[in-house]
Design a protein around this motif. Structure first.
Motif, PDB file in Angstrom:
ATOM      1  N   GLN A   1       0.708  -1.204   0.010  1.00  0.00           N
ATOM      2  CA  GLN A   1      -0.030  -0.083  -0.014  1.00  0.00           C
ATOM      3  C   GLN A   1       0.996   1.131  -0.159  1.00  0.00           C
ATOM      4  O   GLN A   1       0.715   2.298  -0.823  1.00  0.00           O
ATOM      5  N   ILE A   2       1.900   1.235   0.629  1.00  0.00           N
ATOM      6  CA  ILE A   2       2.674   2.463   0.892  1.00  0.00           C
ATOM      7  C   ILE A   2       3.396   2.879  -0.429  1.00  0.00           C
ATOM      8  O   ILE A   2       3.430   3.933  -0.875  1.00  0.00           O
ATOM      9  N   LEU A   3       4.303   1.778  -0.947  1.00  0.00           N
ATOM     10  CA  LEU A   3       5.132   2.042  -2.119  1.00  0.00           C
ATOM     11  C   LEU A   3       4.143   2.448  -3.515  1.00  0.00           C
ATOM     12  O   LEU A   3       4.493   3.280  -4.192  1.00  0.00           O
ATOM     13  N   GLU A   4       2.897   1.386  -3.437  1.00  0.00           N
ATOM     14  CA  GLU A   4       2.214   1.722  -4.913  1.00  0.00           C
ATOM     15  C   GLU A   4       1.388   3.124  -4.651  1.00  0.00           C
ATOM     16  O   GLU A   4       1.022   3.616  -5.700  1.00  0.00           O
ATOM     17  N   SER A   5       1.233   3.606  -3.571  1.00  0.00           N
ATOM     18  CA  SER A   5       0.401   4.853  -3.442  1.00  0.00           C
ATOM     19  C   SER A   5       1.486   6.130  -3.812  1.00  0.00           C
ATOM     20  O   SER A   5       1.257   6.992  -4.223  1.00  0.00           O
ATOM     21  N   GLU A   6       2.693   5.872  -3.129  1.00  0.00           N
ATOM     22  CA  GLU A   6       3.936   6.870  -3.341  1.00  0.00           C
ATOM     23  C   GLU A   6       4.235   6.793  -4.805  1.00  0.00           C
ATOM     24  O   GLU A   6       4.801   7.757  -5.208  1.00  0.00           O
TER      25      GLU A   6
ATOM     26  N   GLU B   1       4.588   4.329 -10.614  1.00  0.00           N
ATOM     27  CA  GLU B   1       5.668   3.220 -11.499  1.00  0.00           C
ATOM     28  C   GLU B   1       5.998   1.995 -10.849  1.00  0.00           C
ATOM     29  O   GLU B   1       6.747   0.938 -11.584  1.00  0.00           O
ATOM     30  N   VAL B   2       5.660   1.671  -9.499  1.00  0.00           N
ATOM     31  CA  VAL B   2       5.951   0.576  -8.868  1.00  0.00           C
ATOM     32  C   VAL B   2       4.941  -0.612  -8.561  1.00  0.00           C
ATOM     33  O   VAL B   2       3.664  -0.238  -8.577  1.00  0.00           O
ATOM     34  N   SER B   3       5.178  -1.670  -8.814  1.00  0.00           N
ATOM     35  CA  SER B   3       4.287  -2.896  -8.523  1.00  0.00           C
ATOM     36  C   SER B   3       5.167  -3.488  -7.512  1.00  0.00           C
ATOM     37  O   SER B   3       6.205  -4.084  -7.542  1.00  0.00           O
ATOM     38  N   VAL B   4       4.185  -4.150  -6.550  1.00  0.00           N
ATOM     39  CA  VAL B   4       4.657  -4.734  -5.332  1.00  0.00           C
ATOM     40  C   VAL B   4       3.899  -6.206  -5.439  1.00  0.00           C
ATOM     41  O   VAL B   4       2.917  -6.237  -5.673  1.00  0.00           O
ATOM     42  N   VAL B   5       4.987  -7.271  -5.411  1.00  0.00           N
ATOM     43  CA  VAL B   5       4.582  -8.673  -5.643  1.00  0.00           C
ATOM     44  C   VAL B   5       4.942  -9.494  -4.380  1.00  0.00           C
ATOM     45  O   VAL B   5       6.144  -9.384  -4.127  1.00  0.00           O
ATOM     46  N   LYS B   6       3.778  -9.986  -3.928  1.00  0.00           N
ATOM     47  CA  LYS B   6       4.082 -10.938  -2.529  1.00  0.00           C
ATOM     48  C   LYS B   6       4.368 -12.629  -3.193  1.00  0.00           C
ATOM     49  O   LYS B   6       3.550 -12.816  -3.979  1.00  0.00           O
ATOM     50  N   TYR B   7       5.425 -13.047  -2.539  1.00  0.00           N
ATOM     51  CA  TYR B   7       5.404 -14.477  -3.090  1.00  0.00           C
ATOM     52  C   TYR B   7       5.566 -15.324  -1.801  1.00  0.00           C
ATOM     53  O   TYR B   7       5.708 -14.657  -0.599  1.00  0.00           O
ATOM     54  N   ASP B   8       4.978 -16.525  -1.908  1.00  0.00           N
ATOM     55  CA  ASP B   8       5.208 -17.607  -0.569  1.00  0.00           C
ATOM     56  C   ASP B   8       6.795 -17.614  -0.100  1.00  0.00           C
ATOM     57  O   ASP B   8       7.116 -17.584   1.168  1.00  0.00           O
ATOM     58  N   CYS B   9       7.520 -17.419  -1.079  1.00  0.00           N
ATOM     59  CA  CYS B   9       9.013 -17.876  -0.762  1.00  0.00           C
ATOM     60  C   CYS B   9       9.646 -17.067  -2.084  1.00  0.00           C
ATOM     61  O   CYS B   9       9.318 -17.410  -3.200  1.00  0.00           O
ATOM     62  N   LEU B  10      10.879 -16.502  -1.537  1.00  0.00           N
ATOM     63  CA  LEU B  10      11.552 -16.042  -2.692  1.00  0.00           C
ATOM     64  C   LEU B  10      13.012 -16.842  -2.969  1.00  0.00           C
ATOM     65  O   LEU B  10      13.914 -16.637  -3.407  1.00  0.00           O
ATOM     66  N   SER B  11      13.069 -18.002  -2.183  1.00  0.00           N
ATOM     67  CA  SER B  11      14.000 -19.101  -2.241  1.00  0.00           C
ATOM     68  C   SER B  11      15.529 -18.415  -1.811  1.00  0.00           C
ATOM     69  O   SER B  11      16.537 -18.935  -2.127  1.00  0.00           O
TER      70      SER B  11
ATOM     71  N   ILE C   1      14.673   0.601   0.283  1.00  0.00           N
ATOM     72  CA  ILE C   1      13.722   0.089  -0.833  1.00  0.00           C
ATOM     73  C   ILE C   1      13.240   1.459  -1.690  1.00  0.00           C
ATOM     74  O   ILE C   1      13.538   1.722  -2.858  1.00  0.00           O
ATOM     75  N   ARG C   2      12.903   2.603  -0.841  1.00  0.00           N
ATOM     76  CA  ARG C   2      12.619   3.685  -1.697  1.00  0.00           C
ATOM     77  C   ARG C   2      13.913   4.483  -2.403  1.00  0.00           C
ATOM     78  O   ARG C   2      13.601   4.860  -3.585  1.00  0.00           O
TER      79      ARG C   2
END
Length: 82
Positions: free
Chosen positions: A21-26, A29-39, A69-70
């Motif tokens: 929510q924070i990054l996509e509102s600021e 141009e950003v998409s935040v994608v959540k994964y179960d695991c990034l290995s 991240i920002r």
């Protein structure tokens, strides 16, 4: 989908804050994608981290990681804007 992709693990300590929510509102141009695991076995439980266009970004706290991240997002966007 944005030109900057931030990937986070569901188990990551970064989830103490609402990164998506924070990054996509600021940054539109950003998409935040959540994964179960990034290995990166267990890294998500050691300290907050995320992947920004394939680059690992860390912090000692969730807030510090969000700041990093920002910074990486700004660096990525500067590349695309030149």
């Amino acid at each position: 989908m944005g030109i900057v992709v931030v990937e986070i693990c569901d188990a990551s300590l970064i989830n103490e804050v609402d990164v998506e929510q924070i990054l996509e509102s600021e940054y539109p141009e950003v998409s935040v994608v959540k994964y179960d695991c990034l290995s990166f076995c267990g890294l998500c439980r050691v300290r907050p981290y995320a992947m920004v266009n394939g680059t690992r970004v860390f912090g000692k706290t969730a807030e510090e990681c969000l700041k990093a991240i920002r910074g990486q997002i700004d660096e990525e966007l500067a590349f695309y804007m030149d």
